[in-house]
Design a protein around this motif. Structure first.
Motif, PDB file in Angstrom:
ATOM      1  N   PHE A 110       5.248  -2.800   8.041  1.00  0.00           N
ATOM      2  CA  PHE A 110       5.051  -2.033   9.259  1.00  0.00           C
ATOM      3  C   PHE A 110       4.626  -3.035  10.295  1.00  0.00           C
ATOM      4  N   LYS A 111       4.934  -2.946  11.574  1.00  0.00           N
ATOM      5  CA  LYS A 111       4.642  -3.795  12.596  1.00  0.00           C
ATOM      6  C   LYS A 111       3.170  -3.489  13.117  1.00  0.00           C
ATOM      7  N   CYS A 112       2.901  -1.978  13.107  1.00  0.00           N
ATOM      8  CA  CYS A 112       1.700  -1.672  13.662  1.00  0.00           C
ATOM      9  C   CYS A 112       0.536  -2.251  12.866  1.00  0.00           C
ATOM     10  N   CYS A 113       0.477  -2.469  11.705  1.00  0.00           N
ATOM     11  CA  CYS A 113      -0.734  -2.884  10.903  1.00  0.00           C
ATOM     12  C   CYS A 113      -0.361  -4.109  10.040  1.00  0.00           C
ATOM     13  N   ASN A 114       0.797  -4.611  10.120  1.00  0.00           N
ATOM     14  CA  ASN A 114       1.100  -5.735   9.483  1.00  0.00           C
ATOM     15  C   ASN A 114       0.934  -5.853   7.916  1.00  0.00           C
ATOM     16  N   THR A 115       1.481  -4.355   7.453  1.00  0.00           N
ATOM     17  CA  THR A 115       1.019  -4.060   6.257  1.00  0.00           C
ATOM     18  C   THR A 115       2.383  -3.480   5.474  1.00  0.00           C
ATOM     19  N   TYR A 116       2.655  -3.977   4.179  1.00  0.00           N
ATOM     20  CA  TYR A 116       3.770  -3.342   3.546  1.00  0.00           C
ATOM     21  C   TYR A 116       3.582  -2.183   2.907  1.00  0.00           C
ATOM     22  N   TYR A 117       4.583  -0.985   3.255  1.00  0.00           N
ATOM     23  CA  TYR A 117       4.434   0.270   2.307  1.00  0.00           C
ATOM     24  C   TYR A 117       5.919   0.379   1.892  1.00  0.00           C
ATOM     25  N   PRO A 118       5.922   1.186   0.819  1.00  0.00           N
ATOM     26  CA  PRO A 118       7.395   1.360   0.182  1.00  0.00           C
ATOM     27  C   PRO A 118       8.187   2.395   1.212  1.00  0.00           C
ATOM     28  N   CYS A 119       7.506   3.024   2.008  1.00  0.00           N
ATOM     29  CA  CYS A 119       8.260   4.144   2.822  1.00  0.00           C
ATOM     30  C   CYS A 119       7.344   4.882   3.970  1.00  0.00           C
ATOM     31  N   HIS A 120       8.088   5.529   4.816  1.00  0.00           N
ATOM     32  CA  HIS A 120       7.494   5.833   6.062  1.00  0.00           C
ATOM     33  C   HIS A 120       6.239   7.129   5.658  1.00  0.00           C
ATOM     34  N   LEU A 121       6.735   7.731   4.592  1.00  0.00           N
ATOM     35  CA  LEU A 121       5.882   8.812   4.247  1.00  0.00           C
ATOM     36  C   LEU A 121       4.489   8.383   3.787  1.00  0.00           C
ATOM     37  N   CYS A 122       4.669   6.924   2.877  1.00  0.00           N
ATOM     38  CA  CYS A 122       3.273   6.431   2.450  1.00  0.00           C
ATOM     39  C   CYS A 122       2.566   5.943   3.977  1.00  0.00           C
ATOM     40  N   HIS A 123       3.241   5.451   4.841  1.00  0.00           N
ATOM     41  CA  HIS A 123       2.545   5.070   6.105  1.00  0.00           C
ATOM     42  C   HIS A 123       1.680   6.138   6.567  1.00  0.00           C
ATOM     43  N   GLU A 124       2.571   7.232   6.768  1.00  0.00           N
ATOM     44  CA  GLU A 124       2.032   8.337   7.336  1.00  0.00           C
ATOM     45  C   GLU A 124       1.001   9.024   6.624  1.00  0.00           C
ATOM     46  N   GLU A 125       1.079   9.099   5.234  1.00  0.00           N
ATOM     47  CA  GLU A 125      -0.154   9.636   4.534  1.00  0.00           C
ATOM     48  C   GLU A 125      -1.672   8.845   4.050  1.00  0.00           C
ATOM     49  N   THR A 126      -1.171   7.666   4.618  1.00  0.00           N
ATOM     50  CA  THR A 126      -2.617   6.729   4.210  1.00  0.00           C
ATOM     51  C   THR A 126      -2.944   5.958   5.368  1.00  0.00           C
ATOM     52  N   THR A 127      -2.372   6.082   6.604  1.00  0.00           N
ATOM     53  CA  THR A 127      -2.991   5.663   7.882  1.00  0.00           C
ATOM     54  C   THR A 127      -3.431   6.677   8.950  1.00  0.00           C
ATOM     55  N   LYS A 179       0.860  -1.235  -0.019  1.00  0.00           N
ATOM     56  CA  LYS A 179      -0.041  -0.134   0.040  1.00  0.00           C
ATOM     57  C   LYS A 179       0.796   1.193  -0.108  1.00  0.00           C
ATOM     58  N   GLY A 180       0.306   2.281  -0.408  1.00  0.00           N
ATOM     59  CA  GLY A 180       1.059   3.644  -0.422  1.00  0.00           C
ATOM     60  C   GLY A 180       0.511   4.637  -1.357  1.00  0.00           C
ATOM     61  N   VAL A 181       1.479   5.597  -1.594  1.00  0.00           N
ATOM     62  CA  VAL A 181       0.930   6.545  -2.695  1.00  0.00           C
ATOM     63  C   VAL A 181       1.791   6.344  -4.225  1.00  0.00           C
ATOM     64  N   GLY A 182       0.903   6.116  -5.223  1.00  0.00           N
ATOM     65  CA  GLY A 182       1.742   5.972  -6.506  1.00  0.00           C
ATOM     66  C   GLY A 182       2.528   4.660  -6.586  1.00  0.00           C
ATOM     67  N   VAL A 183       1.972   3.553  -6.130  1.00  0.00           N
ATOM     68  CA  VAL A 183       2.979   2.408  -5.868  1.00  0.00           C
ATOM     69  C   VAL A 183       3.000   1.626  -7.224  1.00  0.00           C
ATOM     70  N   ASP A 184       4.217   1.386  -7.572  1.00  0.00           N
ATOM     71  CA  ASP A 184       4.368   0.746  -8.990  1.00  0.00           C
ATOM     72  C   ASP A 184       4.709  -0.628  -8.836  1.00  0.00           C
ATOM     73  N   SER A 185       4.828  -1.440  -9.598  1.00  0.00           N
ATOM     74  CA  SER A 185       4.833  -2.943  -9.746  1.00  0.00           C
ATOM     75  C   SER A 185       6.146  -3.333  -8.919  1.00  0.00           C
ATOM     76  N   LYS A 186       7.069  -2.219  -8.837  1.00  0.00           N
ATOM     77  CA  LYS A 186       8.322  -2.948  -8.147  1.00  0.00           C
ATOM     78  C   LYS A 186       8.541  -2.178  -6.798  1.00  0.00           C
ATOM     79  N   THR A 187       7.303  -1.696  -6.077  1.00  0.00           N
ATOM     80  CA  THR A 187       7.261  -1.144  -4.932  1.00  0.00           C
ATOM     81  C   THR A 187       7.823   0.410  -4.883  1.00  0.00           C
ATOM     82  N   ARG A 188       7.969   1.005  -5.742  1.00  0.00           N
ATOM     83  CA  ARG A 188       8.482   2.309  -5.812  1.00  0.00           C
ATOM     84  C   ARG A 188       7.260   3.448  -5.558  1.00  0.00           C
ATOM     85  N   CYS A 189       7.402   4.378  -4.924  1.00  0.00           N
ATOM     86  CA  CYS A 189       6.358   5.227  -4.544  1.00  0.00           C
ATOM     87  C   CYS A 189       6.708   6.758  -5.231  1.00  0.00           C
TER      88      CYS A 189
END
Length: 108
Positions: free
Chosen positions: A32-49, A8-18
């Motif tokens: 991310f341990k808190c939600c057991n979900t993959y994100y490309p970066c900390h900014l994507c996690h911050e913006e979408t959770t 998950k994230g913002v503008g994620v492509d097929s190779k996990t770039r955001c």
């Protein structure tokens, strides 16, 4: 063959770039341990959770929490930290600059 793992994230492509990190070598995602979900970066996690991130503690570094965006294999935190920015499965290069963000994902 690795299973498909959602990233998950913002503008994620097929190779996990955001939108935030999208160079040729920005091909990892962090679970991310808190939600057991993959994100490309900390900014994507911050913006979408709607919650604060929780870092992986040192005694959890054997958990598979890093995804190679090229071959889709999961690495343990320790494998990732010791791989010298090269995927141990497909030998793709990871961005060595990601090391400066370890403190955001992993407790020291």
């Amino acid at each position: 063959m690795p299973q498909h793992v959602a990233v998950k994230g913002v503008g994620v492509d097929s190779k996990t770039r955001c939108r935030h990190y999208h160079s040729e070598k920005d091909i990892i995602a962090i679970k991310f341990k808190c939600c057991n979900t993959y994100y490309p970066c900390h900014l994507c996690h911050e913006e979408t959770t709607d919650h604060e991130p929780i870092r992986w503690s040192k005694d959890e570094w054997n958990v598979k929490a890093v995804l190679c965006g090229k071959c889709r294999n999961e690495l343990t935190v320790l494998q990732y930290m010791n791989c010298q920015s090269v995927c141990p499965y497909c030998q793709s290069s990871f961005n060595p600059g990601c090391q400066t963000h370890y403190h955001l994902y992993f407790e020291g």
